[in-house]
Write a protein that holds these residues in place. Structure first.
Motif, PDB file in Angstrom:
ATOM      1  N   GLU A 296      40.198  16.289 -25.905  1.00  0.00           N
ATOM      2  CA  GLU A 296      40.729  17.590 -26.322  1.00  0.00           C
ATOM      3  C   GLU A 296      40.658  17.713 -27.822  1.00  0.00           C
ATOM      4  O   GLU A 296      41.000  16.766 -28.540  1.00  0.00           O
ATOM      5  CB  GLU A 296      42.216  17.658 -25.966  1.00  0.00           C
ATOM      6  N   GLY A 297      40.284  18.892 -28.281  1.00  0.00           N
ATOM      7  CA  GLY A 297      40.348  19.205 -29.702  1.00  0.00           C
ATOM      8  C   GLY A 297      39.620  18.172 -30.542  1.00  0.00           C
ATOM      9  O   GLY A 297      38.597  17.629 -30.153  1.00  0.00           O
ATOM     10  N   ALA A 298      40.179  17.894 -31.695  1.00  0.00           N
ATOM     11  CA  ALA A 298      39.560  16.943 -32.607  1.00  0.00           C
ATOM     12  C   ALA A 298      40.011  15.536 -32.228  1.00  0.00           C
ATOM     13  O   ALA A 298      40.713  14.875 -32.970  1.00  0.00           O
ATOM     14  CB  ALA A 298      39.954  17.272 -34.045  1.00  0.00           C
ATOM     15  N   GLU A 299      39.607  15.108 -31.064  1.00  0.00           N
ATOM     16  CA  GLU A 299      39.991  13.767 -30.622  1.00  0.00           C
ATOM     17  C   GLU A 299      38.908  12.790 -31.050  1.00  0.00           C
ATOM     18  O   GLU A 299      37.727  13.004 -30.787  1.00  0.00           O
ATOM     19  CB  GLU A 299      40.151  13.772 -29.105  1.00  0.00           C
TER      20      GLU A 299
END
Lengths: 726, 287, 176
Positions: C20-23
């Motif tokens: 998710e997202g900036a993982e």
């Protein structure tokens, strides 16, 4: 060549050692914090809607939502989340828990906070003026406060140490008085594991906590006081701590993590970014230290007056000691015979990041100022700086500067050992003399002396059916090697091989007493407790009629006969032992005449030692301390602009790396009188203190200029040389 | 919050189409990511598409070309550091590449990413400017080739337009016949960005007379600075004494640094002078 | 929040998990896969705590978004330990030899190359990578290679001793 190595070594090299941030629990949520960008502001309102709109968000809390009190290690003045007002840039304003770390961070970014900036006070000297803006309306009302309503409004703590004749009177009679002022900036402890915790508020109201904290029992008490629950509802679980150096002794973000868990009914993990740790945790105090040193016509020190004005930041919560001050200041000048001594340390609240302890708190600040002044005096009096120190050094039989009845003082021996080692190293490392005169070379010394202190702890031995022993201790190994020390003691006392002794950290429910790892006391207390537990175990074997047996067979038999039986020993060691350790630090440096760059070629560290429980770990403590001292000397500074920390990452905050190391030479001077069954002396806080002064003195020796502010940057030396016309 | 899509085109044309909007328009080039990564982590950038270039064969490789070098944009700094052809033709470049960050960063960071990041204190821009390097910028509309010093506009700013890619760097053949020295002054730590970095490339005739000089300074202005006044001061005479001091004074006068944790503007200016003198002296001594 | 599924190879096994997202790879390994031996420090590639091996080189896993790691071959300290302990049957070429890993791990324990241990998985990876490339590196080379792996506890002395011991054991010098 086969050495067994550290008790915790294998777990750590294989990646199996578990730290707080490694804990994963079923249903666990992740937390993120919202922090104030303002050093001082009224909190007008917090809008949570946008944060709630992020899928996976389970809680968004502000100060009003947290039903707990304030917290602290001694003074409980720190709110779990700010209420009504924020007092430093970086203060926790809101907290979010969500199903993933990314969702939590995204939601935290979307919390809208409205502030009304207030006038901030950013300098401790200004903060102590009567008309200064107040950081706290009534600081004396906090539980544990050591100030009163009549004190200056922003005073956190004032402490005066005084002994002997009247300092002003003696100073007025001295033919030479050196009046010098030194500045020591804030510094981060530099532990590489940022603060981390997992908290779980159980349905029955009990709380389990895994935290990067070196004193689990104290953490339990501090948390209980904050949450308003009995201490036995809080259970602090064992984990390794990824570096401490004084910075991991407080609840820090654990209370907010507990609040998120209580609000959601789920376990919650909170691991801050390193940037948050660098900007908003509990860095070393910054201080301005004025020193007046009076010397007579024979080059003997007569009087010392030290006045430190110290920036304590927005909260006093991170200082654990009784007077909420920095006891290292009491060491000012303690390596010398001085008839009149007065030391004052004033700590002020300001609207900056709250300050905490860092390895030998206060000591570096005092030592840099006093040992630089001593050098200034020697050079002014045309005395060799080492000779001047030796002329004045405290000796066995002397009372300490504050009247301490030291059992011995080994400064002279240690200094002679340092000098001999330094001479041996002469010429080495000076590979190139054909450098066109670019480098000026110099040597500097600094003395340091530190008292040992007691504490309390408990050790439990559990014999196992295979004839091994499990040793349970209530403290973590934050790197100091205390689990290995305990293993070595048990090994020795019971004549067991290392692999038959397994050291484990117990949780706070299993063992009852411990003052934590800190103040370099754990080797003293733990070795004594382990030795005592071993004696008790032998007694148990005797009672069982097993004394004639081979020991491992006897232990196995005891475990078989009495499954689960264990012995426990508690030890409480007096706070004052009148035992000290002496360290003489020498530095050999080069200074680039055109740029001011300082290269440290060699550091010789001579140290007074008694019994050593684990020589490799002891050596590692010495070496690690020296390199940390080098960081303080040359490159480390928490830089603030307008009250905000701007050195917010490890590019800007420079820790020493392996590429810049000088040659280290450690000279142990054995024969000291230690304490306890193994005659030990503390070591953990001995060698990081005097490096800065030794380097400053060596720079003065090389290029004739005095740098009065840490760190000793190339530019600072360059400017000093320019001003001196060199 | 978006979870970026990572797309890895295999041809330059495909990459340019993605960049120009045909594939969604929100693509940001991922060229190693050692600069962009921390921005993503902190939520300061959240692109929908990360455009990875590592599978575009045309963008890779280090080749000898016309006595100089053609360096692909996706060459990793660690490969640049260890490339035998780079070491043979322009050792100063290999050496400088080996001083960026640390080994893990050099294993990820690419030459193109390094240049497009455009931090004024980086190490490779001064060396490449001194070498006379040119960069090739390609979009669907065409190709332009610029001297590297014209590529940088300001801190973290370049002339690159959103639909353009930096595809390769040319180090001209004549630079291999010059002597080039780069000195980075990083007194806090060798892993730090330099306070100043000075690169000078000169061609001296057999009598030691300077025929040609290129002087570039990093860390002392909004971009790497090529300092032609210093170059003029050098050409036509032997590298020694007053000539060296004069050139260094020109550098001191031309740089435009600011205060930061690596030094005050005043200090950086003085250090630009000191290190220019030292670099020139080293070049003189090498003759 | 929109998640994406990422598939890659970790310690020789194909793994698949949502991101998710900036993982980043570091958090992906720790939180999605439970491989907590890889630690996270500075988040900007400066400290070396999150050092892993990716497609043949040591990299900072805090700098690599999980989506960028898709399809790649990543080895963590857990995989390194599996290798040393004989649990990897078909190690791809280029990985350090199991005997080298054993020598390095042993040397760190015996030479006090660690204290708090938070930097240790990264240090062990870095030293294995260095000695794989260069079995008998000079002191200068060791310092250059390890310059980005910070350690606050040891003052690096124990680490340097460990590198020397492991190198000597792994590639003994010719001298008697």
């Amino acid at each position: 060549m086969r050495t067994v190595g550290r008790a915790d070594g294998w777990a750590k090299v294989t990646g199996r050692a578990a730290y707080a941030g490694d804990v994963r629990l079923p249903g666990m949520l992740y937390a993120a914090l919202v922090r104030s960008p303002h050093p001082h502001a009224r909190l007008l309102r917090v809008v949570k809607d946008a944060a709630w709109s992020v899928p996976g968000v389970c809680a968004v809390l502000t100060g009003e939502d947290v039903p707990y009190g304030t917290y602290g290690r001694r003074v409980r003045d720190m709110p779990v989340l700010a209420r009504e007002v924020v007092r430093f840039a970086g203060e926790r304003v809101a907290a979010v828990a969500a199903h993933s770390l990314q969702a939590a961070r995204e939601a935290a970014r979307r919390v809208e906070v409205h502030y009304e900036p207030l006038p901030a006070v950013l300098d401790p000297e200004e903060a102590l003026r009567p008309d200064a803006p107040r950081v706290h309306e009534a600081a004396w009302r906090y539980p544990g406060a050591v100030v009163g309503p009549d004190d200056p409004p922003n005073l956190q703590s004032r402490r005066v140490w005084q002994y002997g004749e009247d300092v002003d009177a003696v100073l007025s009679r001295c033919p030479y008085v050196f009046d010098e002022t030194y500045t020591i900036p804030a510094a981060h402890q530099g532990y590489l594991e940022p603060h981390a915790c997992v908290a779980w508020w159980k349905p029955d109201g009990s709380v389990e906590v895994w935290a990067s904290n070196k004193s689990p029992h104290r953490l339990r008490a501090q948390l209980a006081a904050c949450l308003g629950v009995p201490a036995d509802r809080v259970r602090v679980m064992p984990v390794y701590v990824g570096g401490d150096f004084g910075g991991k002794g407080s609840p820090m973000d654990v209370p907010v993590c507990v609040a998120l868990s209580q609000a959601t009914g789920r376990p919650v993990k909170l691991v801050v970014d390193y940037e948050e740790d660098l900007t908003a945790a509990n860095p070393r105090h910054s201080a301005v230290v004025r020193v007046r040193l009076g010397v007579d016509g024979e080059g003997r020190m007569q009087a010392l007056d030290v006045r430190a004005v110290v920036d304590g930041g927005a909260y006093a919560a991170f200082k654990p000691v009784e007077h909420v001050n920095l006891n290292g200041f009491a060491e000012a000048g303690n390596t010398y015979r001085i008839r009149a001594v007065r030391i004052e340390s004033l700590i002020a609240y300001t609207n900056t990041v709250p300050r905490g302890h860092m390895r030998s708190p206060g000591s570096l600040e005092a030592n840099f100022a006093v040992e630089s002044t001593v050098d200034v005096a020697a050079r002014a009096l045309r005395l060799d700086p080492l000779e001047f120190r030796l002329r004045n050094v405290l000796r066995t039989g002397d009372r300490g500067t504050l009247g301490e009845p030291w059992m011995e003082v080994r400064g002279e021996e240690v200094a002679r050992a340092a000098l001999a080692a330094l001479r041996e190293g002469e010429g080495a490392g000076e590979e190139s003399t054909a450098d066109g005169g670019r480098w000026a070379r110099g040597v500097g010394f600094a003395f340091y002396c530190r008292a040992a202190h007691g504490g309390e702890t408990e050790v439990e031995l559990r014999p196992q059916p295979d004839g091994s022993v499990v040793v349970r201790v209530p403290f973590p190994d934050q790197g100091g090697g205390q689990h290995t020390v305990v293993r070595n003691v048990v090994q020795r006392e019971l004549a067991l091989p290392a692999e038959a002794v397994w050291v484990q950290q117990a949780d706070t429910e299993e063992l009852g007493t411990d003052s934590g790892v800190g103040g370099s006391r754990v080797s003293l207390t733990a070795s004594a407790a382990a030795a005592q537990a071993c004696a008790q175990l032998r007694e148990r074997l005797r009672q069982e009629g097993l004394e004639g047996w081979e020991l491992r067979a006897a232990l196995a038999e005891l475990a078989r006969r009495r499954p689960g039986e264990s012995v426990r020993a508690q030890v409480k060691v007096d706070e004052e032992l009148w035992m000290n350790s002496f360290c003489v630090q020498a530095a050999r440096v080069r200074v680039d005449r055109d740029t001011g760059e300082v290269r440290v070629d060699e550091l010789v560290t001579a140290l007074d030692v008694a019994g050593v429980l684990n020589p490799p770990s002891h050596r590692a403590q010495v070496e690690g301390g020296v390199v940390m001292g080098l960081g303080s000397a040359l490159c480390e500074e928490v830089v603030m602009e307008d009250g905000r920390v701007v050195s917010g990452n490890l590019h800007e905050y420079r820790l020493p790396s392996v590429s810049t190391l000088p040659r280290l030479r450690v000279v142990l001077v054995p024969g000291g009188r230690g304490w306890g069954p193994y005659g030990v002396k503390p070591v953990g806080e001995m060698t990081n203190v005097a490096v800065a002064a030794a380097v400053a003195n060596a720079v003065a020796d090389a290029v004739g200029v005095r740098v009065r502010r840490l760190p000793i940057s190339a530019e600072a030396v360059y400017r000093a040389m320019q001003e001196a016309g060199r | 919050m978006k979870t970026p899509e990572y797309v890895t085109p295999t041809t330059l044309r495909e990459a340019l189409e993605l960049l120009s909007g045909a594939g969604g328009g929100e693509a940001v080039v991922w060229a190693g990511g050692t600069g962009l990564g921390p921005l993503l982590r902190r939520g300061l950038a959240s692109p929908a598409v990360l455009l990875g270039l590592e599978k575009v064969g045309e963008l890779g490789g280090v080749q000898p070309a016309d006595g100089g070098l053609r360096l692909g944009a996706t060459v990793r700094l660690r490969d640049l550091q260890r490339s035998p052809v780079v070491a043979a033709r322009v050792p100063a470049l290999a050496d400088a590449a080996g001083r960026v960050g640390n080994v893990r960063v050099r294993s990820l960071a690419t030459l193109g990413g390094h240049l497009c990041h455009a931090d004024p204190a980086q190490d490779l821009p001064p060396v490449l400017v001194a070498l006379g390097a040119r960069v090739c910028l390609v979009s669907l509309r065409g190709t332009r080739v610029l001297p590297l010093e014209e590529f940088f506009v300001g801190p973290l700013q370049t002339v690159l337009s959103p639909e353009e890619l930096l595809t390769e760097v040319w180090v001209p053949g004549e630079s291999a016949s010059r002597n080039t020295v780069y000195a980075r002054f990083a007194p806090r730590s060798p892993e730090d960005y330099p306070t100043v970095g000075v690169a000078v490339s000169v061609r001296l005739d057999p009598d030691g007379v300077c025929q040609e000089a290129r002087v570039a300074v990093g860390g002392a202005g909004p971009t790497v600075l090529r300092i032609t006044a210093a170059e003029q001061a050098l050409v036509g005479g032997v590298l020694a004494g007053q000539r060296i001091r004069d050139a260094a004074r020109e550098v001191e006068a031309a740089v435009d640094p600011w205060d930061d944790s690596r030094g005050s503007a005043e200090y950086k200016r003085a250090m630009a002078r000191v290190w220019t003198e030292r670099v020139l002296q080293k070049l003189a001594d090498e003759v | 929040m929109s998640a994406r599924t990422v598939e890659l190879f970790v310690n020789g096994r194909r793994v698949q998990a949502p991101v998710e997202g900036a993982e980043f790879l570091a958090e992906f390994l720790r939180e999605r896969l439970g491989l907590a031996g890889t630690k996270v420090g500075c988040g900007i590639g400066a400290c070396g705590l999150c050092t892993v091996w990716m497609d043949g080189q040591v990299v900072s896993s805090c700098l690599v978004p999980a989506v960028v790691a898709a399809g790649r071959h990543v080895w963590t300290v857990e995989g390194l330990t599996d290798l040393a302990e004989g649990r990897v049957t078909d190690a791809p070429p280029g990985l350090p030899s199991p005997q080298l890993v054993q020598a390095v791990q042993r040397a760190f324990v015996q030479c006090e190359g660690l204290q708090c241990g938070i930097c240790t998985p990264g240090q062990v990876w870095a030293v294995c990578a260095l000695l794989s490339e260069e079995p008998r590196p000079s002191e200068e080379r060791v310092r250059e290679f390890l310059a980005g792996n910070l350690c606050r506890c040891t003052g690096y002395q124990g680490i340097l001793r460990a590198v020397r011991q492991a190198s000597e054991e792994w590639a003994p010098s010719e001298d008697p």
